[in-house]
Write an enzyme that holds these catalytic residues in place. Structure first.
Site, PDB file in Angstrom:
ATOM      1  N   HIS A  92       0.843  -1.206   0.000  1.00  0.00           N
ATOM      2  CA  HIS A  92       0.000   0.000   0.000  1.00  0.00           C
ATOM      3  C   HIS A  92       0.876   1.253   0.000  1.00  0.00           C
ATOM      4  CE1 HIS A  92      -3.384   2.618   1.479  1.00  0.00           C
ATOM      5  NE2 HIS A  92      -2.367   3.249   2.066  1.00  0.00           N
ATOM      6  N   GLU A  93       1.882   1.285   0.866  1.00  0.00           N
ATOM      7  CA  GLU A  93       2.760   2.455   0.947  1.00  0.00           C
ATOM      8  C   GLU A  93       3.611   2.609  -0.323  1.00  0.00           C
ATOM      9  OE1 GLU A  93       2.178   4.527   3.135  1.00  0.00           O
ATOM     10  OE2 GLU A  93       0.973   3.265   4.472  1.00  0.00           O
ATOM     11  N   GLU A 113      -6.172   7.160  -1.229  1.00  0.00           N
ATOM     12  CA  GLU A 113      -6.098   5.970  -0.400  1.00  0.00           C
ATOM     13  C   GLU A 113      -6.706   4.763  -1.117  1.00  0.00           C
ATOM     14  OE1 GLU A 113      -4.519   5.309   2.461  1.00  0.00           O
ATOM     15  OE2 GLU A 113      -3.702   7.316   2.167  1.00  0.00           O
ATOM     16  N   HIS A 136       1.559   4.343  -2.806  1.00  0.00           N
ATOM     17  CA  HIS A 136       1.590   5.798  -2.647  1.00  0.00           C
ATOM     18  C   HIS A 136       2.802   6.394  -3.353  1.00  0.00           C
ATOM     19  CE1 HIS A 136      -1.762   6.818  -0.142  1.00  0.00           C
ATOM     20  NE2 HIS A 136      -1.414   6.038   0.863  1.00  0.00           N
TER      21      HIS A 136
END
Length: 295
Positions: free
Chosen positions: A147-148, A224, A151
């Protein structure tokens, strides 16, 4: 307290440097020669310099600020098998995402959280909390890291800073137009900027700033969902959903992520409809449901 003082000092330094620069290049007088009308072109330049200065400067020092404010310890030489696994996992995910290996760190916090920051996708930092490493399964930790990495690969840090700069610019721009209108039209002041201009400008900046924050937070929530999708793609949908469900199970545990890093963390929650407008993250239930629909 130290983080707040550093934040205020940083912004004060930016304002002083920007003000001196504007004076040197002649952009400090956005009032027209007759003192009654605004030079909108010069005013827009003035506001853009101030509006972008803070957001871009914060972006360029974001890794340093993140390390300092969270107490993140960068892993240079892994000392344990867990640190070795963490480095190998981030390296693998970075290769899958097509970005350079970011710095990897662990910050001392009981709550399960993680964040990514950096001024570009090939010079980033990814960090996870000690609590997340201790209580989440390897698959869930991998999904959070994915997930990071999502980003970073999406360029979210840069995009959010640019949007904040644009928003800052137009908040300042329209606040001064409103202040000038109140001063000249309502109070009939024809001798430069009066007290009404300053008061009306400050009030307008507060009101417009609140409305602008809603726009910025909407974008933050939207990104997100994109990062969740990236996490599902890089790790697996099952692992990403499991990680979010684990975060939801721990949602009653207070999250003490520093304010300056909240928008870059994986775990954040609001408690009301009004608070929802200012949330940097969508509710975990909605994020889980979105991934389930995608799956």
């Amino acid at each position: 307290m130290m983080r707040i003082l550093l934040f205020l000092a940083t912004n004060l330094a930016v304002l002083l440097i920007a003000s001196i620069t504007l004076s040197l290049v002649g952009f400090n007088g956005f009032m027209a020669a007759n003192g009654l009308d605004l030079d909108l072109k010069q005013l827009l330049i003035y506001c853009a310099v101030f509006g972008f200065a803070g957001s871009l400067f914060s972006l360029f020092i974001s890794k340093w600020m993140a390390k300092m404010s969270t107490g993140t310890e960068i892993i240079t030489q892994p000392r344990t098998s867990h640190e070795q696994w963490l480095l190998q996992t981030v390296e693998q995910l970075s290769q899958q995402a097509g970005i350079r290996m970011p710095e990897v760190g662990i910050f001392p916090a009981y709550e399960a959280n993680a964040f990514a920051t950096g001024w570009n996708k090939n010079d980033a930092l990814v960090a996870v909390s000690q609590g997340l490493l201790e209580r989440f399964s390897p698959d869930e930790v991998r999904a959070v890291l994915a997930h990071e990495i999502g980003h970073v690969a999406n360029g979210d840090m840069v995009t959010l800073s640019l949007i904040q700069g644009v928003v800052n610019t137009f908040v300042m721009f329209f606040a001064r137009i409103i202040g000038n209108f109140v001063d000249k039209v309502i109070f009939k002041n024809e001798e430069g900027n009066g007290i009404a201009f300053m008061v009306a400008t400050i009030i307008a900046e507060l009101v417009l700033g609140i409305l602008a924050t809603i726009i910025v937070m909407w974008f933050s929530r939207w990104r997100e969902y994109r990062a969740d999708a990236a996490g599902a793609q890089l790790a697996s949908p099952r692992a990403m959903i499991s990680a979010l469900e684990h975060l939801r199970a721990e949602q009653d545990v207070p999250v003490h992520m520093p304010d300056s890093m909240t928008a870059f963390g994986i775990n954040s929650a609001g408690k009301s409809i009004l608070a929802g407008l200012f949330m940097s993250h969508p509710p975990l239930e909605e994020r889980i449901a979105t991934l389930q629909r995608m799956g």
